[in-house]
Write a protein that holds these residues in place. Structure first.
Motif, PDB file in Angstrom:
ATOM      1  N   HIS A  54     -10.813   3.133  -1.060  1.00 41.86           N
ATOM      2  CA  HIS A  54     -10.225   2.704   0.216  1.00 41.86           C
ATOM      3  C   HIS A  54     -11.259   2.091   1.155  1.00 41.86           C
ATOM      4  CE1 HIS A  54      -7.419   5.806  -1.340  1.00 41.86           C
ATOM      5  NE2 HIS A  54      -6.510   4.983  -0.865  1.00 41.86           N
ATOM      6  N   GLY A  55     -12.432   1.758   0.634  1.00 39.32           N
ATOM      7  CA  GLY A  55     -13.449   1.091   1.422  1.00 39.32           C
ATOM      8  C   GLY A  55     -14.109   1.960   2.465  1.00 39.32           C
ATOM      9  N   LEU A  56     -13.979   3.273   2.343  1.00 44.23           N
ATOM     10  CA  LEU A  56     -14.562   4.181   3.329  1.00 44.23           C
ATOM     11  C   LEU A  56     -16.025   4.499   3.042  1.00 44.23           C
ATOM     12  CD1 LEU A  56     -11.558   6.674   3.617  1.00 44.23           C
ATOM     13  CD2 LEU A  56     -12.116   4.768   5.138  1.00 44.23           C
ATOM     14  N   ASP A  57     -16.525   4.046   1.897  1.00 44.41           N
ATOM     15  CA  ASP A  57     -17.922   4.299   1.562  1.00 44.41           C
ATOM     16  C   ASP A  57     -18.854   3.250   2.159  1.00 44.41           C
ATOM     17  OD1 ASP A  57     -16.775   2.328  -0.045  1.00 44.41           O
ATOM     18  OD2 ASP A  57     -18.208   2.675  -1.680  1.00 44.41           O
ATOM     19  N   LYS A  58     -18.290   2.189   2.707  1.00 45.33           N
ATOM     20  CA  LYS A  58     -19.103   1.129   3.290  1.00 45.33           C
ATOM     21  C   LYS A  58     -19.574   1.520   4.683  1.00 45.33           C
ATOM     22  CE  LYS A  58     -16.429  -2.469   0.895  1.00 45.33           C
ATOM     23  NZ  LYS A  58     -15.585  -3.681   1.081  1.00 45.33           N
ATOM     24  N   PRO A  59     -20.665   0.906   5.155  1.00 40.15           N
ATOM     25  CA  PRO A  59     -21.085   1.131   6.546  1.00 40.15           C
ATOM     26  C   PRO A  59     -19.988   0.687   7.514  1.00 40.15           C
ATOM     27  CG  PRO A  59     -22.799   0.036   5.277  1.00 40.15           C
ATOM     28  CD  PRO A  59     -21.582   0.028   4.411  1.00 40.15           C
ATOM     29  N   VAL A  60     -20.024   1.258   8.712  1.00 44.10           N
ATOM     30  CA  VAL A  60     -18.978   0.964   9.696  1.00 44.10           C
ATOM     31  C   VAL A  60     -18.941  -0.526  10.027  1.00 44.10           C
ATOM     32  CG1 VAL A  60     -18.185   1.417  12.035  1.00 44.10           C
ATOM     33  CG2 VAL A  60     -19.078   3.279  10.654  1.00 44.10           C
ATOM     34  N   TRP A  61     -20.107  -1.150  10.148  1.00 49.91           N
ATOM     35  CA  TRP A  61     -20.118  -2.569  10.497  1.00 49.91           C
ATOM     36  C   TRP A  61     -19.486  -3.418   9.406  1.00 49.91           C
ATOM     37  CZ3 TRP A  61     -22.572  -6.021   7.329  1.00 49.91           C
ATOM     38  CH2 TRP A  61     -23.512  -5.499   6.434  1.00 49.91           C
ATOM     39  N   HIS A  73      -6.351 -13.144   8.373  1.00 50.99           N
ATOM     40  CA  HIS A  73      -5.429 -13.533   7.299  1.00 50.99           C
ATOM     41  C   HIS A  73      -4.134 -12.728   7.332  1.00 50.99           C
ATOM     42  CE1 HIS A  73      -9.417 -14.855   5.799  1.00 50.99           C
ATOM     43  NE2 HIS A  73      -8.731 -15.835   5.225  1.00 50.99           N
ATOM     44  N   LEU A  74      -3.903 -11.998   8.464  1.00 51.12           N
ATOM     45  CA  LEU A  74      -2.702 -11.168   8.642  1.00 51.12           C
ATOM     46  C   LEU A  74      -2.551 -10.146   7.521  1.00 51.12           C
ATOM     47  CD1 LEU A  74      -0.137 -13.890   9.840  1.00 51.12           C
ATOM     48  CD2 LEU A  74      -1.580 -12.384  11.217  1.00 51.12           C
ATOM     49  N   ASP A  75      -3.671  -9.607   7.080  1.00 53.22           N
ATOM     50  CA  ASP A  75      -3.684  -8.580   6.043  1.00 53.22           C
ATOM     51  C   ASP A  75      -4.337  -7.333   6.633  1.00 53.22           C
ATOM     52  OD1 ASP A  75      -3.730  -7.038   3.784  1.00 53.22           O
ATOM     53  OD2 ASP A  75      -5.256  -8.225   2.732  1.00 53.22           O
ATOM     54  N   PHE A  76      -3.545  -6.297   6.862  1.00 53.20           N
ATOM     55  CA  PHE A  76      -4.044  -5.066   7.488  1.00 53.20           C
ATOM     56  C   PHE A  76      -4.303  -3.962   6.469  1.00 53.20           C
ATOM     57  CE2 PHE A  76      -1.979  -7.392  10.839  1.00 53.20           C
ATOM     58  CZ  PHE A  76      -2.784  -7.177  11.939  1.00 53.20           C
ATOM     59  N   GLY A  77      -4.165  -4.282   5.205  1.00 50.00           N
ATOM     60  CA  GLY A  77      -4.415  -3.283   4.179  1.00 50.00           C
ATOM     61  C   GLY A  77      -3.174  -2.461   3.857  1.00 50.00           C
ATOM     62  N   GLU A  78      -3.388  -1.391   3.120  1.00 47.68           N
ATOM     63  CA  GLU A  78      -2.289  -0.536   2.674  1.00 47.68           C
ATOM     64  C   GLU A  78      -2.399   0.850   3.296  1.00 47.68           C
ATOM     65  OE1 GLU A  78      -2.498  -0.459  -1.555  1.00 47.68           O
ATOM     66  OE2 GLU A  78      -1.697  -2.500  -1.800  1.00 47.68           O
ATOM     67  N   SER A  79      -1.256   1.485   3.406  1.00 48.33           N
ATOM     68  CA  SER A  79      -1.194   2.830   3.965  1.00 48.33           C
ATOM     69  C   SER A  79      -1.813   3.838   3.002  1.00 48.33           C
ATOM     70  CB  SER A  79       0.256   3.212   4.257  1.00 48.33           C
ATOM     71  OG  SER A  79       0.383   4.582   4.540  1.00 48.33           O
ATOM     72  N   LEU A  80      -2.639   4.729   3.522  1.00 43.26           N
ATOM     73  CA  LEU A  80      -3.194   5.796   2.692  1.00 43.26           C
ATOM     74  C   LEU A  80      -2.121   6.783   2.260  1.00 43.26           C
ATOM     75  CD1 LEU A  80      -6.504   6.642   4.621  1.00 43.26           C
ATOM     76  CD2 LEU A  80      -6.295   5.426   2.449  1.00 43.26           C
ATOM     77  N   LYS A  81      -1.109   6.930   3.099  1.00 38.17           N
ATOM     78  CA  LYS A  81      -0.067   7.924   2.852  1.00 38.17           C
ATOM     79  C   LYS A  81       0.956   7.436   1.837  1.00 38.17           C
ATOM     80  CE  LYS A  81       2.318  11.713   3.769  1.00 38.17           C
ATOM     81  NZ  LYS A  81       1.806  13.070   3.467  1.00 38.17           N
ATOM     82  N   THR A  82       1.457   6.213   2.009  1.00 36.72           N
ATOM     83  CA  THR A  82       2.559   5.723   1.180  1.00 36.72           C
ATOM     84  C   THR A  82       2.161   4.636   0.206  1.00 36.72           C
ATOM     85  OG1 THR A  82       3.206   4.042   2.811  1.00 36.72           O
ATOM     86  CG2 THR A  82       4.145   6.262   3.065  1.00 36.72           C
ATOM     87  N   GLY A  83       1.013   3.975   0.435  1.00 39.09           N
ATOM     88  CA  GLY A  83       0.623   2.863  -0.413  1.00 39.09           C
ATOM     89  C   GLY A  83       1.308   1.560  -0.069  1.00 39.09           C
ATOM     90  N   GLN A  84       2.164   1.550   0.952  1.00 40.21           N
ATOM     91  CA  GLN A  84       2.844   0.333   1.373  1.00 40.21           C
ATOM     92  C   GLN A  84       1.931  -0.505   2.262  1.00 40.21           C
ATOM     93  OE1 GLN A  84       6.561   1.339   3.266  1.00 40.21           O
ATOM     94  NE2 GLN A  84       7.142   2.804   1.689  1.00 40.21           N
ATOM     95  N   GLU A  85       2.300  -1.787   2.441  1.00 39.07           N
ATOM     96  CA  GLU A  85       1.529  -2.653   3.322  1.00 39.07           C
ATOM     97  C   GLU A  85       1.663  -2.163   4.764  1.00 39.07           C
ATOM     98  OE1 GLU A  85       2.512  -6.715   2.932  1.00 39.07           O
ATOM     99  OE2 GLU A  85       1.782  -6.899   0.867  1.00 39.07           O
ATOM    100  N   ALA A  86       0.530  -2.030   5.451  1.00 44.03           N
ATOM    101  CA  ALA A  86       0.542  -1.504   6.813  1.00 44.03           C
ATOM    102  C   ALA A  86       1.300  -2.427   7.756  1.00 44.03           C
ATOM    103  CB  ALA A  86      -0.894  -1.323   7.303  1.00 44.03           C
ATOM    104  N   ALA A  87       1.113  -3.737   7.611  1.00 45.64           N
ATOM    105  CA  ALA A  87       1.809  -4.685   8.479  1.00 45.64           C
ATOM    106  C   ALA A  87       3.315  -4.589   8.291  1.00 45.64           C
ATOM    107  CB  ALA A  87       1.332  -6.106   8.194  1.00 45.64           C
ATOM    108  N   GLY A  88       3.757  -4.422   7.039  1.00 42.42           N
ATOM    109  CA  GLY A  88       5.182  -4.295   6.768  1.00 42.42           C
ATOM    110  C   GLY A  88       5.779  -3.047   7.398  1.00 42.42           C
ATOM    111  N   MET A  89       5.039  -1.944   7.364  1.00 42.63           N
ATOM    112  CA  MET A  89       5.520  -0.705   7.983  1.00 42.63           C
ATOM    113  C   MET A  89       5.639  -0.856   9.494  1.00 42.63           C
ATOM    114  SD  MET A  89       3.387   2.149   5.783  1.00 42.63           S
ATOM    115  CE  MET A  89       4.100   3.510   6.724  1.00 42.63           C
ATOM    116  N   ALA A  90       4.659  -1.529  10.116  1.00 47.95           N
ATOM    117  CA  ALA A  90       4.706  -1.733  11.566  1.00 47.95           C
ATOM    118  C   ALA A  90       5.854  -2.659  11.958  1.00 47.95           C
ATOM    119  CB  ALA A  90       3.375  -2.294  12.051  1.00 47.95           C
ATOM    120  N   LEU A  91       6.023  -3.737  11.199  1.00 42.49           N
ATOM    121  CA  LEU A  91       7.112  -4.672  11.499  1.00 42.49           C
ATOM    122  C   LEU A  91       8.478  -4.033  11.289  1.00 42.49           C
ATOM    123  CD1 LEU A  91       5.684  -7.938   9.884  1.00 42.49           C
ATOM    124  CD2 LEU A  91       5.984  -7.474  12.323  1.00 42.49           C
ATOM    125  N   LYS A  92       8.578  -3.120  10.351  1.00 41.70           N
ATOM    126  CA  LYS A  92       9.849  -2.447  10.098  1.00 41.70           C
ATOM    127  C   LYS A  92      10.197  -1.477  11.220  1.00 41.70           C
ATOM    128  CE  LYS A  92      12.243   0.319   6.601  1.00 41.70           C
ATOM    129  NZ  LYS A  92      12.108   1.004   5.268  1.00 41.70           N
TER     130      LYS A  92
END
Length: 308
Positions: A54-61, A73-92
Motif C-alpha cells: 500500500h506504499g506505506l513503506d516509502k518516506p512521507v515526502w 490524474h484524478l486517481d486517489f488510490g484504493e480503499s484499504l478496507k474494501t479495495g474499491q476506488e476511493a474516488a468512486g466511494m466518495a462520489l457515491k
C-alpha cells in the motif's frame, strides 16, 4: 464580470491548495493502518509486506509526491478496507449529502423569508418580538444536542420517527430538523433586519403613494433589495451545511460524505479520507464562485468594487 470571477477563483484557489496538502498530513496523524488491519500476532515480514503493498513503506515526502501525482490524474488510490476506488466511494456518497443540504437550505430560506418579512412588516410588535426570540434561540442551539434530544423524544419515547437510515419520508425529518434549526434562526434575523431597512426606504414610500398594496410592496420592492445580504448569508450557510453534515450524518447513520469521512478516520483509510475531503473542498470552492456570481448580478457595486 469575467474579471471579477477570475479574481475570485484565484483567491479561492489558495484555501483549496492548503486543503490539498493539509488532508495528506492530517490523515497520517490518525495512526498506522498496519496496526489496525493486521493481527497483533503478525510477523515483521507480514507487516513489511502490507506496508509495501500500500506504499506505506516509502518516506512521507515520496508518499506525498505519489498522492499529488494521483490527484492530478484524478486517481486517489484504493480503499484499504474494501479495495474499491476511493474516488468512486466518495462520489457515491456525496449525492446523499447534497440532497440533505439542498432540502434543508430550501426549507430554511422559505421559512426565514416568510417569518422575517412577517416580523419586519410590524417592527417591535408582539409578533416581531416572538419571532426574534425564537430565531435567536434556534441560532444558539448546538446541532448535536438537538439531534440527541430529538432521537430521545421523537424516536425513543414517542416512537414517531426512526432513529437512523434513509428509508421513507419520516427518516428525513430529524436530520433536516437538526441541520435546519441554526440556519433558520440566522437567516430569519438577516431577512428581518434587511427588510426593516428596505421597508423604510424612499422608494417604498413612493410605491405606497402610487397605490401599491402591502403584498406588492413587500414582494416586488422591499424583498428584492433585501435579497443581497440574505444571499450572502445563505451562501455561507450552504457551505456550513456541507461541513456540518458530518456530525448529523454520523448521529443519524446518513450514508453521505460526512459519515464516510468519520468511517475512514476510524478505519485509517487514507485514500478514502483524502478523496472525501478534497471532493468536499472542491464543491465548496465551486459553490463560493456561484454565490459570488449571483451576488455580483444582484448588486453591481460588489462587482465594481472587486475589479478596482
Amino acid at each position: 464580470m469575467f474579471t471579477f470571477l477570475r479574481r475570485r477563483m484565484y483567491t479561492s484557489l489558495i484555501p483549496l491548495i492548503v486543503v490539498l496538502f493539509g488532508v495528506f498530513f492530517m490523515a497520517r496523524l490518525t495512526g498506522d493502518p498496519t496496526n489496525l488491519y493486521l493481527p497483533v500476532s503478525a510477523t515483521p515480514d507480514q507487516r513489511a509486506e502490507f506496508a509495501a503493498a500500500h506504499g506505506l513503506d516509502k518516506p512521507v515526502w515520496q508518499q506525498m509526491i505519489d498522492y499529488l501525482s494521483g490527484v492530478i490524474h484524478l486517481d486517489f488510490g484504493e480503499s484499504l478496507k474494501t479495495g474499491q476506488e476511493a474516488a468512486g466511494m466518495a462520489l457515491k456518497a456525496f449525492p446523499a449529502t447534497l440532497q440533505l443540504a439542498f432540502v434543508t437550505l430550501l426549507i430554511s430560506i422559505v421559512a426565514a423569508v416568510v417569518i422575517g418579512c412577517w416580523a419586519a412588516y410590524r417592527p417591535n410588535s408582539l409578533a416581531d418580538r416572538f419571532s426574534s426570540l425564537l430565531s435567536m434561540t434556534a441560532a444558539s442551539v448546538p446541532d448535536f444536542w438537538f439531534a440527541i434530544t430529538g432521537i430521545l423524544v421523537f424516536a425513543v419515547m414517542l416512537g414517531w420517527l426512526p432513529t437512523s437510515g434513509t428509508g421513507g419520508v419520516l427518516a428525513w425529518v430529524l436530520p433536516i430538523a437538526t441541520l435546519m434549526i441554526r440556519p433558520l434562526g440566522v437567516l430569519t434575523q438577516v431577512v428581518r433586519g434587511a427588510m426593516v431597512s428596505a421597508l423604510s426606504a424612499p422608494y417604498v414610500k413612493v410605491a405606497r403613494s402610487k397605490g401599491a398594496g402591502d403584498l406588492r410592496v413587500v414582494t416586488h420592492h422591499a424583498l428584492r433589495n433585501a435579497a443581497a445580504p440574505a444571499l450572502t448569508v445563505a451562501g455561507d450557510i450552504a457551505v456550513g451545511l456541507i461541513n456540518g453534515a458530518v456530525v448529523v450524518e454520523a448521529i443519524f447513520g446518513w450514508p453521505g460524505i460526512g459519515k464516510l469521512m468519520i468511517d475512514s478516520i476510524l478505519q485509517r483509510d487514507f485514500a478514502v479520507l483524502q478523496a472525501a475531503v478534497l471532493l468536499t473542498a472542491v464543491s465548496i470552492f465551486i459553490l463560493n464562485i456561484v454565490i459570488d456570481a449571483g451576488l455580483a448580478l444582484l448588486d453591481p457595486r460588489v462587482r465594481d468594487k472587486a475589479t478596482v
